[in-house]
Motif scaffolding. Structure first.
Motif, PDB file in Angstrom:
ATOM      1  N   ASN A 197     -88.770 -49.263 -65.994  1.00  0.00           N
ATOM      2  CA  ASN A 197     -88.815 -48.313 -64.880  1.00  0.00           C
ATOM      3  C   ASN A 197     -88.623 -46.876 -65.386  1.00  0.00           C
ATOM      4  OD1 ASN A 197     -89.280 -50.209 -62.903  1.00  0.00           O
ATOM      5  ND2 ASN A 197     -87.111 -50.523 -62.419  1.00  0.00           N
ATOM      6  N   GLN A 198     -87.714 -46.733 -66.319  1.00  0.00           N
ATOM      7  CA  GLN A 198     -87.476 -45.395 -66.880  1.00  0.00           C
ATOM      8  C   GLN A 198     -88.701 -44.884 -67.637  1.00  0.00           C
ATOM      9  OE1 GLN A 198     -83.971 -45.893 -69.230  1.00  0.00           O
ATOM     10  NE2 GLN A 198     -82.580 -45.607 -67.487  1.00  0.00           N
ATOM     11  N   VAL A 199     -89.392 -45.755 -68.348  1.00  0.00           N
ATOM     12  CA  VAL A 199     -90.607 -45.371 -69.073  1.00  0.00           C
ATOM     13  C   VAL A 199     -91.690 -44.961 -68.090  1.00  0.00           C
ATOM     14  CG1 VAL A 199     -92.439 -46.222 -70.601  1.00  0.00           C
ATOM     15  CG2 VAL A 199     -90.058 -46.825 -71.065  1.00  0.00           C
ATOM     16  N   ARG A 200     -91.830 -45.703 -66.978  1.00  0.00           N
ATOM     17  CA  ARG A 200     -92.832 -45.353 -65.969  1.00  0.00           C
ATOM     18  C   ARG A 200     -92.513 -44.019 -65.310  1.00  0.00           C
ATOM     19  NH1 ARG A 200     -93.034 -51.226 -63.589  1.00  0.00           N
ATOM     20  NH2 ARG A 200     -94.514 -52.136 -65.053  1.00  0.00           N
ATOM     21  N   LYS A 201     -91.219 -43.775 -65.063  1.00  0.00           N
ATOM     22  CA  LYS A 201     -90.828 -42.489 -64.483  1.00  0.00           C
ATOM     23  C   LYS A 201     -91.163 -41.343 -65.441  1.00  0.00           C
ATOM     24  CE  LYS A 201     -87.115 -43.845 -61.399  1.00  0.00           C
ATOM     25  NZ  LYS A 201     -85.690 -43.732 -61.082  1.00  0.00           N
ATOM     26  N   LEU A 202     -90.906 -41.542 -66.734  1.00  0.00           N
ATOM     27  CA  LEU A 202     -91.236 -40.511 -67.721  1.00  0.00           C
ATOM     28  C   LEU A 202     -92.744 -40.275 -67.803  1.00  0.00           C
ATOM     29  CD1 LEU A 202     -88.796 -41.186 -70.693  1.00  0.00           C
ATOM     30  CD2 LEU A 202     -88.817 -39.239 -69.155  1.00  0.00           C
ATOM     31  N   GLN A 203     -93.542 -41.335 -67.662  1.00  0.00           N
ATOM     32  CA  GLN A 203     -94.992 -41.184 -67.705  1.00  0.00           C
ATOM     33  C   GLN A 203     -95.503 -40.411 -66.500  1.00  0.00           C
ATOM     34  OE1 GLN A 203     -96.471 -45.196 -68.033  1.00  0.00           O
ATOM     35  NE2 GLN A 203     -96.470 -45.140 -70.283  1.00  0.00           N
ATOM     36  N   LYS A 204     -94.859 -40.514 -65.361  1.00  0.00           N
ATOM     37  CA  LYS A 204     -95.279 -39.794 -64.168  1.00  0.00           C
ATOM     38  C   LYS A 204     -94.747 -38.361 -64.129  1.00  0.00           C
ATOM     39  CE  LYS A 204     -95.886 -43.811 -61.238  1.00  0.00           C
ATOM     40  NZ  LYS A 204     -95.518 -44.485 -60.006  1.00  0.00           N
ATOM     41  N   ASN A 205     -93.723 -38.075 -64.930  1.00  0.00           N
ATOM     42  CA  ASN A 205     -93.129 -36.738 -64.950  1.00  0.00           C
ATOM     43  C   ASN A 205     -94.144 -35.727 -65.510  1.00  0.00           C
ATOM     44  OD1 ASN A 205     -91.544 -34.497 -65.121  1.00  0.00           O
ATOM     45  ND2 ASN A 205     -89.865 -35.511 -66.212  1.00  0.00           N
ATOM     46  N   ARG A 206     -94.368 -34.618 -64.788  1.00  0.00           N
ATOM     47  CA  ARG A 206     -95.371 -33.625 -65.202  1.00  0.00           C
ATOM     48  C   ARG A 206     -94.963 -32.907 -66.491  1.00  0.00           C
ATOM     49  NH1 ARG A 206     -97.558 -30.054 -60.372  1.00  0.00           N
ATOM     50  NH2 ARG A 206     -99.654 -30.710 -60.946  1.00  0.00           N
TER      51      ARG A 206
END
Length: 107
Positions: free
Chosen positions: A3-12
């Motif tokens: 989940n943390q990796v996905r959040k980082l991937q979505k972070n601009r």
């Protein structure tokens, strides 16, 4: 964890900002290397043969400087007057004659 990796991937910031910063910083280092190659190549081309360089510097420089000093020593520099040269659109010979006439008339 995922989940943390996905959040980082979505972070601009992570998605666009970090690659941009890496491109700018990495590009400056890359350009420095390429420009250094350019200046090194210019140095190699300009290098003279040491025997020729020694001969040119020792013989010519002293003679030229002494000749120029003798020429300047004989000149009288107290009475000179600064005369403007012609502009590109002015006829140079005609303008010089006018300047000389003004100078001779003034003295």
């Amino acid at each position: 964890m995922w989940n943390q990796v996905r959040k980082l991937q979505k972070n601009r910031t992570v998605r666009y900002g970090i690659p941009m910063l890496l491109l700018i910083v990495g590009g400056s280092f890359g350009l420095r290397e390429f420009t250094q190659i350019r200046y090194d190549a210019q140095k190699i081309r300009k290098k003279l043969d040491p025997a020729l360089e020694a001969r040119v510097n020792s013989q010519k420089q002293s003679v030229i400087l002494e000749e120029e000093y003798e020429k300047l020593k004989d000149l009288k520099l107290e009475g000179w007057k600064n005369i403007r040269g012609p502009r590109p659109w002015e006829d140079s010979k005609e303008y010089q004659e006018q300047q000389r006439a003004r100078f001779n008339k003034g003295t």
